[in-house]
Design an enzyme around this catalytic site. Sequence first.
Site, mmCIF file in Angstrom:
data_model
loop_
_atom_site.group_PDB
_atom_site.id
_atom_site.type_symbol
_atom_site.label_atom_id
_atom_site.label_comp_id
_atom_site.label_asym_id
_atom_site.label_seq_id
_atom_site.Cartn_x
_atom_site.Cartn_y
_atom_site.Cartn_z
ATOM 1 N N PRO A 199 -4.093 -15.337 -0.678
ATOM 2 C CA PRO A 199 -3.380 -14.814 0.492
ATOM 3 C C PRO A 199 -3.741 -13.354 0.748
ATOM 4 O O PRO A 199 -3.821 -12.549 -0.192
ATOM 5 C CB PRO A 199 -1.904 -14.956 0.105
ATOM 6 C CG PRO A 199 -1.884 -16.021 -0.955
ATOM 7 C CD PRO A 199 -3.162 -15.830 -1.711
ATOM 8 N N GLY A 201 -2.707 -10.184 3.344
ATOM 9 C CA GLY A 201 -1.842 -9.668 4.396
ATOM 10 C C GLY A 201 -2.437 -8.440 5.048
ATOM 11 O O GLY A 201 -3.371 -8.518 5.833
ATOM 12 N N THR A 204 -3.445 -3.607 1.807
ATOM 13 C CA THR A 204 -3.118 -2.263 1.317
ATOM 14 C C THR A 204 -2.877 -2.233 -0.188
ATOM 15 O O THR A 204 -2.492 -1.198 -0.730
ATOM 16 C CB THR A 204 -1.865 -1.722 2.028
ATOM 17 O OG1 THR A 204 -0.754 -2.597 1.759
ATOM 18 C CG2 THR A 204 -2.087 -1.626 3.525
ATOM 19 N N GLU A 333 3.133 -12.384 -6.185
ATOM 20 C CA GLU A 333 1.797 -11.820 -5.942
ATOM 21 C C GLU A 333 0.721 -12.858 -5.621
ATOM 22 O O GLU A 333 -0.417 -12.769 -6.075
ATOM 23 C CB GLU A 333 1.377 -10.956 -7.132
ATOM 24 C CG GLU A 333 2.315 -9.786 -7.388
ATOM 25 C CD GLU A 333 1.780 -8.779 -8.389
ATOM 26 O OE1 GLU A 333 0.570 -8.754 -8.634
ATOM 27 O OE2 GLU A 333 2.596 -8.000 -8.915
ATOM 28 N N THR A 335 0.343 -15.898 -6.555
ATOM 29 C CA THR A 335 -0.089 -16.782 -7.645
ATOM 30 C C THR A 335 0.499 -18.177 -7.542
ATOM 31 O O THR A 335 0.018 -19.100 -8.206
ATOM 32 C CB THR A 335 0.335 -16.195 -9.005
ATOM 33 O OG1 THR A 335 1.766 -16.061 -9.035
ATOM 34 C CG2 THR A 335 -0.303 -14.842 -9.251
ATOM 35 N N VAL A 338 1.875 -19.469 -0.603
ATOM 36 C CA VAL A 338 1.769 -18.564 0.544
ATOM 37 C C VAL A 338 3.143 -18.409 1.181
ATOM 38 O O VAL A 338 3.752 -19.397 1.607
ATOM 39 C CB VAL A 338 0.794 -19.098 1.610
ATOM 40 C CG1 VAL A 338 0.631 -18.078 2.732
ATOM 41 C CG2 VAL A 338 -0.541 -19.429 1.007
ATOM 42 N N ARG A 479 -8.129 10.765 0.417
ATOM 43 C CA ARG A 479 -9.039 10.241 -0.605
ATOM 44 C C ARG A 479 -10.435 9.979 -0.057
ATOM 45 O O ARG A 479 -11.442 10.202 -0.750
ATOM 46 C CB ARG A 479 -8.468 8.956 -1.216
ATOM 47 C CG ARG A 479 -9.309 8.429 -2.377
ATOM 48 C CD ARG A 479 -8.763 7.146 -2.939
ATOM 49 N NE ARG A 479 -8.765 6.074 -1.959
ATOM 50 C CZ ARG A 479 -8.286 4.861 -2.189
ATOM 51 N NH1 ARG A 479 -7.736 4.586 -3.360
ATOM 52 N NH2 ARG A 479 -8.331 3.930 -1.263
ATOM 53 N N TYR A 541 6.391 9.062 -8.949
ATOM 54 C CA TYR A 541 5.070 8.802 -8.373
ATOM 55 C C TYR A 541 4.129 9.908 -8.842
ATOM 56 O O TYR A 541 4.407 11.088 -8.641
ATOM 57 C CB TYR A 541 5.199 8.882 -6.852
ATOM 58 C CG TYR A 541 4.484 7.828 -6.057
ATOM 59 C CD1 TYR A 541 3.104 7.715 -6.097
ATOM 60 C CD2 TYR A 541 5.188 6.978 -5.219
ATOM 61 C CE1 TYR A 541 2.451 6.777 -5.327
ATOM 62 C CE2 TYR A 541 4.545 6.034 -4.444
ATOM 63 C CZ TYR A 541 3.175 5.930 -4.504
ATOM 64 O OH TYR A 541 2.530 5.000 -3.734
#
Length: 631
Positions: A199, A201, A204, A333, A335, A338, A479, A541
């Site tokens: 899958p 999407g 990102t 994720e 696995t 869908v 980046r 983060y």
Amino acid sequence: MANSAEERLKVISRHLMGSTSRNRPVRNLTSACDKVKTESFPQEIKSAVPKKRTDLLKWNGWGYNDSKFTVNEKEIIKFTGKRYAIGEQELPHFTEWVIKKMNIDLKDRYLPRDPPKVFPPPKATQEFLDKLSKCGVAHSIEGMERLVRSHGQTLHDIYHLRVSEHMDRIPDVVVWPDSHAVVERLVKLADEHNVVIIPYGGGTSVSGSVSCPQDEARTVAALDTSQMNKLLWLNVENLTACFEAGIFGQDLERELQARGFTCGHEPDSYEFSSLGGWVATRASGMKKNVYGNIEDLVVQVKMVTPRGTLDRSCLGPRVSAGPDMNHVILGSEGTLGVVTEVVLKIRPLPRCKKYGSIVFPDFESGVKCMREVARQRCQPASIRLMDNEQFQFGQSLRPVSGYWTAILETVKKTLLTKVKGFDLEQVCVATLLFEGEPEDVAVQEKKIYNIASQVGGMAAGETNGERGYTLTFVIAYIRDLALEYGIVAESFETSVPWDNTLMLCRNVKHRIAQECKALGIQYYLISCRVTQTYDAGCCVYFYFGFNWRGLADPVGSYELIEERARDEIVACGGSISHHHGVGKLRRRWYPQTVSQLGVELFSTFKNQLDPKNIFANGNLHTPSKSTHFDK
């Protein structure tokens, strides 16, 4: 009387926002809701991202083609395009900061390679392709379409695309189903032909979750969900809405806000990530304090597996009927199947939206404030704390100041250093976003600024808060420029209990510094921010990058250092991920996170829902060769 479902919906929205007559009977609202929900509501949505993504988005980097950091003829960094607040502005302070901090020469540039013209031949059989057509599944074996959907946004992915002549394993065919029913036919067909489905999407992912396993010999189909992007229904009485899972975040919010509502889920990748991706990775947004994380927003999820569709019929707000199967889907994720449709909680648009900021003498004081705000449960929609490195980095991104702005900045600096006695090499800043009723926002502001003052913090204004919040959507573009000048950089996150937060931040920074020294890396940046707060802990983060000149394998070196940093995170009581998911990059830590019994339980779900291992993207846990679904 309104003549269409959409017109009636606008009337209802105005009623909720207080702009219709107060004497309007409540029963009218309820009956209109029923009609809006049951009428033919699905309609085509013009997505912000076209089906042919390279028409608008970079094939080898982040974001829109017309938006990027670049160096102009005066050797000053500027940001192009007009989509963001800093668009078409020169950034001399950032230029100076980058040269000094990372020791780069703006004349010495590594140009990315041109788009490839030759691609690995597709392994899809003509029989399978013919059956796709017969089933009404749009598809393509064109090389660039396959390449674009072969990667996410990991440093490895983007660096490899920009510099390497060798091409890794990519999907053999791209498929674009446009409804749940088409996905059911597609999955059944793939199961019959032993075709792997990955899958895809928004692309990102920063965990390697959408890349093809390199040793996969079977045909691989990238299932692009972007054509499943409709708002299927919206129920004003229940404040719920059903969307197809391929809709991008900005499209979802546009559709809701046009009707007077919001979902409130706003991750950093909000512009390009999809609803299905949010569900599949257990995503978190910047405004989770008011609206919740994705698991708090989801009412119902529909997922197609090789054994059928996993669904829950009841839309009740809470159901006590054994383990919640929504949570089997959340974080899976790709696995197990869908995700095709998602029912979400929504809220009326807030009447008041206000930014703010607080400056603290040091990071420890800032963390104390964040902890107390969480303890008193008075968090605004968003509250994020930057350490000093990120504060200085953010300051460098400001454009050239005018005369009066420069004077004002001098006054502020004098106030901080001379009057308050703050050391600019130690200060840190929290950015705030308040949303809600005006009177509630006023109370919340007063309470939070009072807490901040008790630990030595002081209010720093709305402008700084808004600027700090909106810059989040621009940082990812840096980046790509960094790679052109010999810098590799990436971010990674964790969640950690409050009593371990300062220790974790300090230890991870120290560990990275040690690893850089061992590799002979002299110029590097390691910074952190606290982005989300909870009763029992917070999300931290980290941003890390270094000048790689002199290293034979810069990405390998980066991955080694991040792996050691991740070991340090786990040793300090942190999680392997807060919202990015596990994917392939963090798979090594999965067993110790969920226990061996947890791994076996995941394998049981996998065996039951996907016995042939059709959804073989290799995320979370690599099946043992002894399990029957890997044979």
